[in-house]
Design an enzyme around this catalytic site. Sequence first.
Site: not given
Ligand code: NAD
Ligand code: TYD
Length: 347
Positions: A130, A153
């Site tokens: 992103e 974000y």
């Molecule tokens: P998540 O929100 O499920 O988990 C984040 C974790 O970080 C939680 O356990 C939270 O308690 C912890 N956290 C937040 N603030 C904190 C702080 N100040 N100190 C210590 N711990 C803290 O997120 P996720 O989906 O597991 O994502 C993990 C990482 O991967 C993030 O850096 C995110 O940017 C990156 N990422 C996520 C996705 C996705 O699709 N979910 C994709 C690419 C990259």
């Molecule tokens: P999301 O899972 O929040 O991931 P990101 O914004 O990091 O890509 O959303 C994925 C896509 O789905 C995004 O284009 C926003 C859309 N979306 C909906 O249409 N409805 C929803 O309720 C949510 C949470 C996301």
Amino acid sequence: MRVLVTGGAGFIGSNFLNLSVPARPQDTFLNVDALTYAANLKNLEAIERAPNYSFERVDIADSAQVDQCFAGFEPDLVVHFAAESHVDRSIVAPDSFIRSNIIGTFNLLQAARARRTKSELLFLHVSTDEVFGSLGSEGFFTETTAYDPSSPYSASKASSDHLVRAYNRTYGLPTKITNCSNNYGPYQFPEKLIPLMILNALSDKPLPVYGEGTNVRDWLYVADHCSAIWTVIEKGRVGSTYNVGGNNEMKNIDVVHQLCRLVAEEAGKNEADLLELITYVKDRPGHDQRYAIDASKLKAECGWEPTETPDTGFRKTVRWYLDNPDWVESVRSGDYLRWMEQNYGGR
Ligand code: NAD
Ligand code: TYD
């Protein structure tokens, strides 16, 4: 090797630990997590008593806590997942994104830099596609695409990436960065598209699709992301950055249709009834139109490729949410309910 994992009680971090702790008995893992709303220690029940695993509640935005943790554990490797991760929340309340994602990463880098004066250390920073902003209908994000983040974000993650790169170039800290596309799979908090749709469909609640549902995301099964992270740790070049993607671009509405079909099949529901639940709602402000990853550098340099497709991975994910009602119940409480009420109330 002593591996410090930040944010290991969240979605990707807990999948990473559940896969890594039993597979790498020669390594010692310390999971540090502030336990925000997105964390759940239930995610880690399978490994919580493993001899090579321990947990400490640490807020990475508090430099004293971070320094103490580095002094006590003396990591050889930091795998940095901890972050506020939900775009919609960052639009409503960006403050904690600046604090955890930027200041938190800065504190870790400072501690890693100090630690490195005593012993070698690798800092693997887990980031997102992103940071590159939005694509039109053509093209892919590569490692040289200019940063152009749209949401608080993604701007906070972009800032953390810049800090990591700067610590490599300025202080010679050995760092690697991964920029990954949208993940899905077990333990994902149901504020994100895929678990939200699965759980709402299972309870016959509306399925809120933003705008016209034409936004495109590239979907990667979380275990594939975890294997990519180990691949970059072991084979990636220090100071380098790697895009990670599933080569699975889908429009949001097509994701929702596919999930309706799978929920119908796996839970014995009527697919047409589930499709009726789809509700088009007001679009997200600054909503990026399309993300698509070119992960050819990771394949060419390190030989990594994803193993799951949405056909296999989405079905596994639907099954996981069906098979884990206690976990679902545990996240449907407290802060989560208040957030859903404030932000998704009436949908
Ligand atoms: P998540 O929100 O499920 O988990 C984040 C974790 O970080 C939680 O356990 C939270 O308690 C912890 N956290 C937040 N603030 C904190 C702080 N100040 N100190 C210590 N711990 C803290 O997120 P996720 O989906 O597991 O994502 C993990 C990482 O991967 C993030 O850096 C995110 O940017 C990156 N990422 C996520 C996705 C996705 O699709 N979910 C994709 C690419 C990259
Ligand atoms: P999301 O899972 O929040 O991931 P990101 O914004 O990091 O890509 O959303 C994925 C896509 O789905 C995004 O284009 C926003 C859309 N979306 C909906 O249409 N409805 C929803 O309720 C949510 C949470 C996301």
